[in-house]
Design an enzyme around this catalytic site. Sequence first.
Site, mmCIF file in Angstrom:
data_model
loop_
_atom_site.group_PDB
_atom_site.id
_atom_site.type_symbol
_atom_site.label_atom_id
_atom_site.label_comp_id
_atom_site.label_asym_id
_atom_site.label_seq_id
_atom_site.Cartn_x
_atom_site.Cartn_y
_atom_site.Cartn_z
ATOM 1 N N TYR A 25 -26.526 -55.725 -46.728
ATOM 2 C CA TYR A 25 -25.646 -56.639 -45.985
ATOM 3 C C TYR A 25 -26.089 -58.101 -46.015
ATOM 4 C CZ TYR A 25 -23.637 -52.292 -44.265
ATOM 5 O OH TYR A 25 -23.022 -51.073 -44.186
ATOM 6 N N ASN A 76 -13.256 -57.719 -39.573
ATOM 7 C CA ASN A 76 -14.140 -56.774 -40.259
ATOM 8 C C ASN A 76 -14.284 -55.597 -39.289
ATOM 9 O OD1 ASN A 76 -16.077 -55.205 -41.399
ATOM 10 N ND2 ASN A 76 -17.447 -56.878 -41.938
ATOM 11 N N ASP A 89 -2.636 -49.164 -35.790
ATOM 12 C CA ASP A 89 -1.387 -49.283 -35.016
ATOM 13 C C ASP A 89 -1.352 -50.602 -34.252
ATOM 14 O OD1 ASP A 89 -0.355 -46.853 -35.850
ATOM 15 O OD2 ASP A 89 -1.038 -45.742 -34.092
ATOM 16 N N HIS A 102 -14.665 -57.221 -45.727
ATOM 17 C CA HIS A 102 -15.880 -56.395 -45.760
ATOM 18 C C HIS A 102 -16.943 -57.140 -46.540
ATOM 19 C CE1 HIS A 102 -13.868 -52.905 -44.096
ATOM 20 N NE2 HIS A 102 -12.863 -53.181 -44.902
ATOM 21 N N ARG A 113 -15.738 -44.314 -47.643
ATOM 22 C CA ARG A 113 -15.462 -45.730 -47.345
ATOM 23 C C ARG A 113 -14.304 -46.275 -48.190
ATOM 24 N NH1 ARG A 113 -20.000 -47.363 -44.273
ATOM 25 N NH2 ARG A 113 -21.829 -46.163 -44.841
HETATM 26 O O1 CA2 Z 1 -19.131 -54.060 -45.780
HETATM 27 C C1 CA2 Z 1 -18.723 -54.181 -44.633
HETATM 28 O O2 CA2 Z 1 -18.540 -55.280 -44.088
HETATM 29 C C2 CA2 Z 1 -18.494 -52.932 -43.777
HETATM 30 O O3 CA2 Z 1 -17.362 -53.162 -42.959
HETATM 31 C C3 CA2 Z 1 -19.742 -52.751 -42.945
HETATM 32 C C4 CA2 Z 1 -19.723 -51.492 -42.094
HETATM 33 C C5 CA2 Z 1 -19.379 -50.269 -42.947
HETATM 34 O O4 CA2 Z 1 -19.206 -49.137 -42.097
HETATM 35 C C6 CA2 Z 1 -18.102 -50.475 -43.754
HETATM 36 O O5 CA2 Z 1 -17.901 -49.334 -44.563
HETATM 37 C C7 CA2 Z 1 -18.218 -51.691 -44.628
HETATM 38 C C8 CA2 Z 1 -21.071 -51.268 -41.439
HETATM 39 C C9 CA2 Z 1 -21.467 -52.356 -40.505
HETATM 40 C C10 CA2 Z 1 -22.901 -52.152 -40.131
HETATM 41 O O6 CA2 Z 1 -23.574 -53.362 -40.266
HETATM 42 C C11 CA2 Z 1 -24.948 -53.338 -40.313
HETATM 43 C C12 CA2 Z 1 -25.541 -54.532 -40.593
HETATM 44 C C13 CA2 Z 1 -26.901 -54.588 -40.699
HETATM 45 C C14 CA2 Z 1 -27.656 -53.440 -40.522
HETATM 46 C C15 CA2 Z 1 -27.056 -52.241 -40.236
HETATM 47 C C16 CA2 Z 1 -25.684 -52.195 -40.134
#
Ligand code: CA2
Length: 151
Positions: A25, A76, A89, A102, A113
């Site tokens: 991330y 997001n 919805d 994302h 995903r």
């Molecule tokens: O890629 C993205 O922005 C997501 O929305 C991030 C979500 C994931 O469930 C989606 O499939 C894609 C996860 C968010 C969790 O964010 C974290 C950030 C740092 C450390 C752990 C989790």
Amino acid sequence: MEPPLIAVLNGPNLNLLGTREPEKYGSATLDDVEALCAEAAEELGLAIDFRQTNLEGELISWVQECRGRAAGIIINPAGYSHTSIALMDALLAVDLPVVEVHITNIHRREAFRHLSYVSRAAVGVICGLGVGGYALGLRAIAGIIGQDETA
Ligand code: CA2
């Protein structure tokens, strides 16, 4: 005249940005993302209301509150993208331009995903371009609502 308001809504676990899994991330924190959005919004002549929640119902209430208040939504939805028909919805009902963002490319990741219910309610989806995707989303919304001062 007041600049149009764009709600920038973030779903569960995004408060952890920059503190865990930086290889996935990135190293920017959610505060950094807010600053990046504020800078992009300023350039575009937009105002933002930037929020994060870990609660599905709260996210849905925030979407509902956008009606009559915001000109568009950047969202997001994080994990709720792949599970929440209720969030979809709410986004369909609010009748505003929605851009889904994302950080990662959800199509290069696990099969669960690859489906986002939220995408049905979005005019467009930006994924895989890191946190810069939020600024791209704001630019897209500015174009859609006719507020692109840099165009
Ligand atoms: O890629 C993205 O922005 C997501 O929305 C991030 C979500 C994931 O469930 C989606 O499939 C894609 C996860 C968010 C969790 O964010 C974290 C950030 C740092 C450390 C752990 C989790």
